[in-house]
Design a protein around this motif. Structure first.
Motif, PDB file in Angstrom:
ATOM      1  N   LYS A   4     140.884  63.719  19.753  1.00 45.65           N
ATOM      2  CA  LYS A   4     139.516  63.647  20.425  1.00 45.65           C
ATOM      3  C   LYS A   4     139.259  64.289  21.546  1.00 45.65           C
ATOM      4  O   LYS A   4     138.369  64.807  21.904  1.00 45.65           O
ATOM      5  N   GLU A   5     140.422  63.930  22.461  1.00 52.34           N
ATOM      6  CA  GLU A   5     140.111  64.588  23.923  1.00 52.34           C
ATOM      7  C   GLU A   5     140.240  66.062  24.005  1.00 52.34           C
ATOM      8  O   GLU A   5     139.451  66.583  24.846  1.00 52.34           O
ATOM      9  N   LYS A   6     141.043  66.789  23.373  1.00 52.76           N
ATOM     10  CA  LYS A   6     141.325  68.220  23.457  1.00 52.76           C
ATOM     11  C   LYS A   6     140.944  69.038  22.272  1.00 52.76           C
ATOM     12  O   LYS A   6     140.840  70.194  22.511  1.00 52.76           O
ATOM     13  N   GLY A   7     140.716  68.579  21.349  1.00 48.18           N
ATOM     14  CA  GLY A   7     140.058  69.307  20.078  1.00 48.18           C
ATOM     15  C   GLY A   7     141.115  70.213  19.435  1.00 48.18           C
ATOM     16  O   GLY A   7     140.467  71.508  19.420  1.00 48.18           O
ATOM     17  N   LEU A  39     151.076  68.706  26.918  1.00 55.39           N
ATOM     18  CA  LEU A  39     150.561  67.489  27.556  1.00 55.39           C
ATOM     19  C   LEU A  39     149.054  67.456  27.951  1.00 55.39           C
ATOM     20  O   LEU A  39     148.408  66.475  27.608  1.00 55.39           O
ATOM     21  N   ARG A  40     148.472  68.573  28.419  1.00 58.97           N
ATOM     22  CA  ARG A  40     147.180  68.757  28.709  1.00 58.97           C
ATOM     23  C   ARG A  40     146.058  68.620  27.374  1.00 58.97           C
ATOM     24  O   ARG A  40     145.129  67.930  27.636  1.00 58.97           O
ATOM     25  N   ARG A  41     146.615  69.375  26.611  1.00 59.26           N
ATOM     26  CA  ARG A  41     145.539  69.458  25.478  1.00 59.26           C
ATOM     27  C   ARG A  41     145.911  68.836  24.449  1.00 59.26           C
ATOM     28  O   ARG A  41     144.883  68.214  23.591  1.00 59.26           O
ATOM     29  N   CYS A  42     147.091  67.960  24.285  1.00 62.57           N
ATOM     30  CA  CYS A  42     147.255  67.218  23.165  1.00 62.57           C
ATOM     31  C   CYS A  42     147.726  65.625  23.154  1.00 62.57           C
ATOM     32  O   CYS A  42     147.848  65.066  22.243  1.00 62.57           O
ATOM     33  N   VAL A  43     147.878  65.249  24.399  1.00 59.34           N
ATOM     34  CA  VAL A  43     148.456  63.981  24.391  1.00 59.34           C
ATOM     35  C   VAL A  43     147.507  63.247  25.124  1.00 59.34           C
ATOM     36  O   VAL A  43     146.984  63.351  26.225  1.00 59.34           O
ATOM     37  N   PRO A  44     146.672  62.362  24.232  1.00 61.51           N
ATOM     38  CA  PRO A  44     145.519  61.475  24.790  1.00 61.51           C
ATOM     39  C   PRO A  44     146.130  60.618  26.034  1.00 61.51           C
ATOM     40  O   PRO A  44     147.241  60.052  26.008  1.00 61.51           O
ATOM     41  N   VAL A  81     148.674  66.479  35.301  1.00 65.43           N
ATOM     42  CA  VAL A  81     150.040  67.046  34.623  1.00 65.43           C
ATOM     43  C   VAL A  81     150.319  68.307  35.493  1.00 65.43           C
ATOM     44  O   VAL A  81     149.241  69.034  36.072  1.00 65.43           O
ATOM     45  N   ARG A  82     151.592  68.548  35.969  1.00 64.52           N
ATOM     46  CA  ARG A  82     151.833  69.419  36.969  1.00 64.52           C
ATOM     47  C   ARG A  82     153.313  69.864  36.742  1.00 64.52           C
ATOM     48  O   ARG A  82     154.239  68.916  36.643  1.00 64.52           O
ATOM     49  N   ALA A  83     153.467  71.142  36.503  1.00 66.17           N
ATOM     50  CA  ALA A  83     154.923  71.522  36.601  1.00 66.17           C
ATOM     51  C   ALA A  83     155.629  71.705  37.942  1.00 66.17           C
ATOM     52  O   ALA A  83     154.810  72.005  39.053  1.00 66.17           O
ATOM     53  N   VAL A  84     156.669  71.234  38.192  1.00 63.10           N
ATOM     54  CA  VAL A  84     157.558  71.562  39.469  1.00 63.10           C
ATOM     55  C   VAL A  84     158.755  72.229  39.109  1.00 63.10           C
ATOM     56  O   VAL A  84     159.948  71.974  39.026  1.00 63.10           O
ATOM     57  N   PRO A  85     158.539  73.570  38.718  1.00 64.84           N
ATOM     58  CA  PRO A  85     159.619  74.620  38.408  1.00 64.84           C
ATOM     59  C   PRO A  85     160.650  74.791  39.496  1.00 64.84           C
ATOM     60  O   PRO A  85     161.941  75.130  39.174  1.00 64.84           O
TER      61      PRO A  85
END
Ligand code: ATP
Ligand code: MG
Length: 796
Positions: free
Chosen positions: A112-115, A297-302, A307-311
């Motif tokens: 729903k959220e990310k299509g 995470l951003r596109r698929c986990v409701p 969300v941010r990476a800490v490389p």
């Protein structure tokens, strides 16, 4: 790891309700044995105290309903496809029409959220097979990825907020603890009050399952494994959710797929849209893999946010929060050692029943003192992991020991427990029942007091704390990979890692100081004996932020200032010439106003008030002077075994917290209590960056200027901070607090004044930072202003 959180075996494969299990209850694959004869039903996520109650649960309606629901879901999964690669904005109807060519489509569930993907459920499993057999699928000119839907472990439905629990307010915690009969009971209760409820555990389990489901779609074969406080036995409401995304199986699958004859490189037109695209996980750099995780995470986990990476972290992670549950979490892609140190912590928690109460008490104390926690973006505080290791080390070093050393655990490990991870030996028994019971009989409350005593007098920087050996060791030679610091705490497995390498000198010295204060408090009657007047006692006072000094009230922060006295306290108010209370108060106001640029308006004129009826007086039973309270309480301060790694005695501390020696002759305190008060406001962050500014200002100084620094320099430092922030006063102060000073006793030589700060509104992190600065700065600055004390500048 909490056994309940991992994916368990799947016993039901056929659709439709299945009969009650005829197996012995504990042989049911849904059942997980727990220590002490308890069981957990993985399906319903409930614990049963013994075998009969387990059998009853398995026969019960709830369990049966979930079994049949699971069977239904499983059948549904076997008829469903996972579809991705279609254009953004594609309607469910378009997909239904396309897959309708293979058989009747029952449902299309869009992300729903990310299509970004959809689950297409067909009426018949055979229709799905037909769709899967077709090598290419194209919709509106785009190549679709069509895969069988992953078989998931079934968990109870609904990922709502039902299991979310508001943390206990400090007032509720205090109230509950005050009711207990003694400190041991308080410690026991603390665990019950803070640990996760079954509902909260269930919620975490569901979240892990949700992550597993989604990541499996993009990284076939991967596993999502919780570690840290959710599963190490030291959980607390709202603790973060540490997850490891193990991509090793995906890498192997990828490698073998690429090597297979006729393997298609994913060069289909839909690949740009696909999150996995053409990345070869085996050769991708950690930042590249993190970016993939971020994208999934951003596109698929409701429900996932922020969300941010800490490389750049030592162990690169992706941080996130989850909206519905309110949880914050980290996903690591390379930290298998964490799974093992989590298991080690869990083993220690189960090895002896005093461990959890002690760890919970120390963790909450340290959090309240601003010594430990997981500040966003790191910082100089101990992580809870490091703090817990310190407690475990302490328990290893008792005589007799409460816990075995890691080396001893290695000896006890069976063949099945042998494990080497990243080159480090992580062998230890998995089952606490295999450990020898401890011969130590100390109570939890005395262990807590001893913890503070030992670490109050501990040389953190000059020796290595080794849990492997269960003793302190000489520091490793320079040039070895171990990063030396102000606190040297060796990881129990990764021996070249200092888990406290981030802790700076200031935090390390504050840790020692807070331990000394806490140790002193633990010798007082207020720690040992329940208050008959309904006042805070025992753990309650220990958990007051910055307020372990006897005399600290609710929501207030105490600073102890000791200066030279020209007269004994009984005469000081009237006698001219010496450093009397009035002068100390004037010096306090000078430092706040002139040195630190705070507003400081006298609240009430200086006055003397009788102890009995004084508005500002501390409760009679809390004005205790400097002497250890052991005498008054009939408790002996000694005999105590020599603390492990204790420092050589220090005659004079230079941090401004030195209190008159414990056995120094004491002059009776005055009958009268003397109080002064001010309303204060802080307008600028005058506690930040002082050291750097001091250095800069000193470099610009002429050579004739005296060595060392002075209050004049401190004034300049504050001015520079004010200038830097824009000189003009902001419309509102950053902080407001009421300050009241009170004579707290003294000796022939010295006077001690307690300054109480009461912030309004309730203190936040900003006030705590200010307070920690002032606690070190003010006593030295007052001493300097009065021409007494060390010539060096206060350190900040
Ligand atoms: P919290 O409630 O603060 O989340 P926690 O028990 O999860 O408590 P963390 O400090 O978050 O403790 O640590 C979780 C895991 O992260 C540990 O099991 C450890 O593997 C790893 N970890 C944390 N701090 C360090 C550190 N300083 N060095 C190495 N590993 C660490
Ligand atoms: Mg954690």
């Amino acid at each position: 790891m909490d056994g309940g959180s991992g994916p368990g075996p799947e016993p039901v494969t056929a659709a439709g309700p299945s009969p009650a299990p005829e197996l012995a209850p504990e042989a049911d694959p849904d059942v997980e044995p727990l220590p002490r004869g308890r069981f957990r039903c993985r399906l319903c996520q409930v614990a049963a105290a013994n075998r009969p109650s387990l059998a009853e649960h398995l026969r019960g309606k709830k369990h049966q309903r979930l079994r049949s629901l699971r069977a239904e879901r499983r059948a549904q999964e076997q008829r469903s496809l996972f579809v991705s690669g279609f254009a953004r904005g594609t309607a469910a109807e378009e997909l239904a029409a396309y897959f309708g060519a293979f058989g009747e489509v029952v449902a299309v569930v869009m992300d729903k959220e990310k299509g970004a993907y959809a689950i297409v459920e067909l009426q018949e499993a055979a229709s799905r097979e037909q769709a899967l057999a077709q090598p290419q699928h194209t919709l509106a000119g785009r190549s679709l990825r069509v895969r069988p839907r992953e078989q998931k472990d079934f968990t109870r439905p609904s990922l709502g907020c039902g299991a979310r629990r508001e943390p206990l307010s400090p007032g509720q915690l205090e109230q509950a603890l005050c009711q207990a009969a003694d400190v041991d009971t308080q410690m026991e209760q603390l665990v019950g009050l803070l640990e996760l409820s079954e509902g909260e555990r269930r919620l975490r389990h569901l979240l892990v399952t949700l992550f597993q489901e989604v990541f499996s779609e993009f990284f076939p074969g991967c596993t999502v494994l919780p570690f840290g406080s959710s599963v190490n036995g030291f959980d607390a409401h709202g603790c973060d959710l540490d997850l490891l995304l193990d991509l090793e199986p995906t890498k192997s699958l990828q490698t073998s797929a690429r090597g297979a004859p006729g393997a298609r490189s994913s060069g289909d037109p839909g690949a740009e849209e696909s999150i996995l695209s053409d990345i070869d996980l085996a050769s991708a750099s950690p930042p590249e893999v993190l970016e993939l995780v971020v994208a999934v995470l951003r596109r698929c986990v409701p429900g996932v946010r922020r969300v941010r990476a800490v490389p750049t972290a030592r162990r690169p992670v992706v941080k996130f929060s989850h909206k519905q549950s309110g949880l914050a979490g980290d996903i690591s892609i390379d930290n298998r050692l964490a799974l093992h140190n989590t298991q080690f912590l869990r083993l220690c928690g189960e090895a002896d029943k005093r461990v959890r109460p002690l760890v919970y008490a120390v963790r909450l104390w340290a959090k309240q003192q601003g010594l430990a926690g997981n500040p966003a973006g790191g910082g100089p505080l101990l992580t809870n992991y490091a703090l817990t290791l310190l407690v475990l080390f302490f328990l290893q070093t008792r005589s007799p020991p409460v816990l075995p050393t890691v080396a001893r655990l290695r000896e006890l490990a069976g063949d099945e427990d042998r494990m080497v991870v990243a080159g480090w030996d992580c062998s230890f028994p998995q089952d606490a029942a295999l450990l020898e019971p401890s011969a130590n009989s100390e109570s939890p409350s005395s262990l807590l007091a001893e913890f503070f005593r030992v670490f109050g007098d501990f040389d953190f920087s000059e020796q290595l704390v080794s849990l492997r050996e269960g003793r302190v060791l000489p520091l490793p030679e320079a040039g070895e990979p171990f990063k030396l610091g102000s606190l040297n705490l060796q990881d129990p497995f990764e021996l070249s890692h200092n888990v406290a390498a981030n802790v700076n000198e200031k935090t390390a010295s504050r840790l020692g100081r807070c331990c000394r204060d806490a140790a002193k408090y633990c010798r007082s009657l207020q720690y040992c004996r329940k208050s008959t007047k309904g006042r805070g006692w025992g753990l309650v006072r220990l958990f007051k932020p910055g307020a372990v000094e006897p005399g600290a009230g609710a929501g207030s922060f105490l600073i102890s200032i000791t200066v030279a006295a020209a007269q004994p306290p009984s005469q000081l108010c009237e006698e001219p010439g010496g450093h009397g209370f009035k002068e100390i108060c004037a010096a306090i106001a000078f430092v706040l106003r002139d040195v630190l640029q705070c507003s400081c308006v006298p609240g009430k004129p200086l006055k003397q008030v009788g102890a009995s009826g004084a508005e500002h007086s501390l409760p009679q039973d809390t004005v205790l002077g400097d002497e250890p309270l052991g005498d008054a309480a009939g408790l002996e301060e000694e005999p105590l075994q020599p603390p492990v790694g204790s420092k050589r005695p220090q005659s004079d501390r230079m941090d401004g917290t030195a209190l008159p020696g414990a056995k120094r002759p004491r002059v009776n305190g005055p009958e009268e209590e003397v109080v002064a008060s001010w309303s204060c406001a802080v307008w600028h962050r005058v506690w930040m960056g002082r050291r750097r500014l001091r250095r800069q200002l000193l470099h610009g100084a002429s050579p004739e200027e005296p060595d060392g620094v002075s209050l004049e320099l401190e004034q300049k430092v504050s001015e520079a901070i004010v200038q830097h922030e824009g000189a003009a006063r902001p419309p509102e102060p950053l902080l407001r607090f009421e300050a009241s000073a009170q004579l707290a006793g003294g000796t022939q030589r010295e006077l001690r004044v307690l300054l109480r700060l009461a912030p309004t509104p309730a203190p936040g992190p900003l006030f705590r930072d200010f307070f920690h600065f002032l606690q070190a700065f003010l006593p030295l600055a007052v001493q300097q202003h009065l021409g007494w004390g060390p010539g060096a500048a206060p350190q900040s």
